[in-house]
Design an enzyme around this catalytic site. Structure first.
Site, PDB file in Angstrom:
ATOM      1  N   ASP A 184       0.840  -1.206   0.000  1.00 30.97           N
ATOM      2  CA  ASP A 184       0.000   0.000   0.000  1.00 30.97           C
ATOM      3  C   ASP A 184       0.875   1.257   0.000  1.00 30.97           C
ATOM      4  O   ASP A 184       0.384   2.376  -0.147  1.00 30.97           O
ATOM      5  CB  ASP A 184      -0.999  -0.002   1.166  1.00 30.97           C
ATOM      6  CG  ASP A 184      -0.333  -0.037   2.533  1.00 30.97           C
ATOM      7  OD1 ASP A 184       0.910  -0.056   2.606  1.00 30.97           O
ATOM      8  OD2 ASP A 184      -1.069  -0.024   3.545  1.00 30.97           O
ATOM      9  N   SER A 185       2.211   1.065   0.114  1.00 33.82           N
ATOM     10  CA  SER A 185       3.141   2.194  -0.054  1.00 33.82           C
ATOM     11  C   SER A 185       3.007   2.798  -1.450  1.00 33.82           C
ATOM     12  O   SER A 185       3.492   3.918  -1.681  1.00 33.82           O
ATOM     13  CB  SER A 185       4.586   1.747   0.194  1.00 33.82           C
ATOM     14  OG  SER A 185       4.881   0.589  -0.557  1.00 33.82           O
ATOM     15  N   GLU A 213      -1.762  -5.736   8.534  1.00 34.11           N
ATOM     16  CA  GLU A 213      -1.071  -5.115   9.667  1.00 34.11           C
ATOM     17  C   GLU A 213      -1.817  -5.378  10.971  1.00 34.11           C
ATOM     18  O   GLU A 213      -3.053  -5.357  11.003  1.00 34.11           O
ATOM     19  CB  GLU A 213      -0.966  -3.599   9.440  1.00 34.11           C
ATOM     20  CG  GLU A 213      -0.163  -3.223   8.212  1.00 34.11           C
ATOM     21  CD  GLU A 213      -0.016  -1.714   8.034  1.00 34.11           C
ATOM     22  OE1 GLU A 213      -0.470  -0.946   8.912  1.00 34.11           O
ATOM     23  OE2 GLU A 213       0.563  -1.313   7.009  1.00 34.11           O
ATOM     24  N   GLU A 263       8.409  -3.993  11.374  1.00 33.44           N
ATOM     25  CA  GLU A 263       8.763  -2.650  10.876  1.00 33.44           C
ATOM     26  C   GLU A 263       9.009  -1.690  12.034  1.00 33.44           C
ATOM     27  O   GLU A 263       8.218  -1.615  12.993  1.00 33.44           O
ATOM     28  CB  GLU A 263       7.630  -2.107   9.987  1.00 33.44           C
ATOM     29  CG  GLU A 263       7.930  -0.693   9.484  1.00 33.44           C
ATOM     30  CD  GLU A 263       7.064  -0.228   8.328  1.00 33.44           C
ATOM     31  OE1 GLU A 263       6.199  -1.005   7.867  1.00 33.44           O
ATOM     32  OE2 GLU A 263       7.267   0.919   7.896  1.00 33.44           O
TER      33      GLU A 263
HETATM   34  O1  KIV Z   1       3.458  -1.192   1.734  1.00 32.98           O
HETATM   35  C1  KIV Z   1       4.641  -1.406   2.019  1.00 32.98           C
HETATM   36  O2  KIV Z   1       5.566  -0.999   1.305  1.00 32.98           O
HETATM   37  C2  KIV Z   1       4.927  -2.156   3.243  1.00 32.98           C
HETATM   38  C3  KIV Z   1       6.365  -2.341   3.596  1.00 32.98           C
HETATM   39  C4  KIV Z   1       6.855  -1.103   4.225  1.00 32.98           C
HETATM   40  C5  KIV Z   1       6.579  -3.526   4.451  1.00 32.98           C
HETATM   41  O3  KIV Z   1       4.030  -2.572   3.912  1.00 32.98           O
END
Ligand code: KIV
Length: 290
Positions: A47-48, A117, A184
């Site tokens: 989701d980044s 998460e 994280e």
């Molecule tokens: O969405 C993402 O990039 C992540 C990583 C930071 C583990 O969840």
């Protein structure tokens, strides 16, 4: 490299002599092909994407449709890497039924497993997903979807009690059937203790060197952006500078007439050029139906 599978990942503990796992985010087909050609184990369609591709300030804006869209692009590249679909905020918070349906969207889009998460409070959702044959990767510590609850992107588990909670969360996620857990933004010693305490691999990001693997964001590794560089990022390229240099050279060449040159242009065969010449410089006379 043969296709990486969930059972192959879940067996990889460095304390048993396994090589450290490597995960990278990717959001499109070229990124997936590059990760696969580089021998990366896992691609996280994270989701980044909200922050590094779509221009948002946090990850809360993306939907299941967004992640499914990017997962399809990654899957079309047929990478050897395991494809992990990231369940976005609010896709696994409302009910078990919605969670299962949303995760199935990502699996149908081409992911082989999903990530979500949170610790013990996510157990009913995790159990339902595993019951529906969808492997789950956990994610604890600094969970970006909790940005408002945490009061910012803050390192977690700095106090002994909070660190113990994280260990309990990790054990519970393992017990529920998660095949791996992302750690994280937690102190090195805490990540090391979690990694020791469980039999499934830990994949760290800002969690020090003792995890069973590491994950970074594609755009951070390649230096595609330089607006904000978290402490835990190591840059392996400066693509922003390389890109600006390349685009400036392109603009200069167009403006100076240096691009395109003869080799970069299509030409008529000699006989056709001669025939074409007979029409005069204006080409065929359309009026006469030629
Ligand atoms: O969405 C993402 O990039 C992540 C990583 C930071 C583990 O969840």
């Amino acid at each position: 490299m043969a296709k990486v599978t969930v059972p192959k990942i879940s067996a990889r503990k460095t304390r048993d002599g396994a090589d450290a796992l490597v995960m990278i985010t990717a959001y499109d087909a070229p990124g997936a092909r590059a990760a696969s050609d580089a021998g990366i184990d896992m691609i996280l369609v994270g989701d980044s994407v909200a922050m590094v591709v779509l221009g948002y300030d946090d990850t809360l804006q993306v939907t299941v449709d967004d992640i499914a869209h990017h997962t399809r692009a990654v899957a079309r590249a047929k990478p050897d890497c395991l494809i992990v679909g990231d369940l976005p905020w609010m896709s696994y918070h409302v009910s078990v039924e919605e969670t299962v349906r949303n995760a199935a969207e990502l699996i149908r889009a081409g992911a082989q497993c999903v990530k979500l998460e949170g610790g013990r409070k996510r157990l009913p959702m995790i159990e339902a997903l595993i019951d529906a044959e969808m492997p789950v990767m956990g994610h604890i510590g600094l969970t970006p979807q909790s940005v408002h609850a945490m009061g910012g992107f803050k390192v977690q588990g700095r106090q002994a009690e909070a660190a113990m909670e994280l260990i309990e969360d990790a054990k519970a996620l393992q017990h529920a059937g998660c095949f791996a857990i992302v750690l994280e933004g937690i102190p090195v010693k805490v990540a090391e203790a979690i990694t020791e305490a469980i039999d499934i691999p830990t994949i760290g990001i800002g969690a020090g060197p003792h995890c069973d693997g590491q994950v970074l964001v594609y755009h951070d590794v390649l230096g595609i952006e330089d607006r904000f560089i978290p402490k835990f990022v190591r840059r392996y390229a400066d693509m922003k500078t390389a890109t600006i240099d390349a685009l400036s050279s392109y603009a200069d060449d167009v403006r100076s007439g240096a691009f395109p040159n003869d080799d970069e242009s299509y030409h008529l065969a000699d006989d056709q050029a001669e025939a074409f010449g007979l029409y005069g410089s204006a080409g065929p006379d359309i009026e006469q139906g030629s």
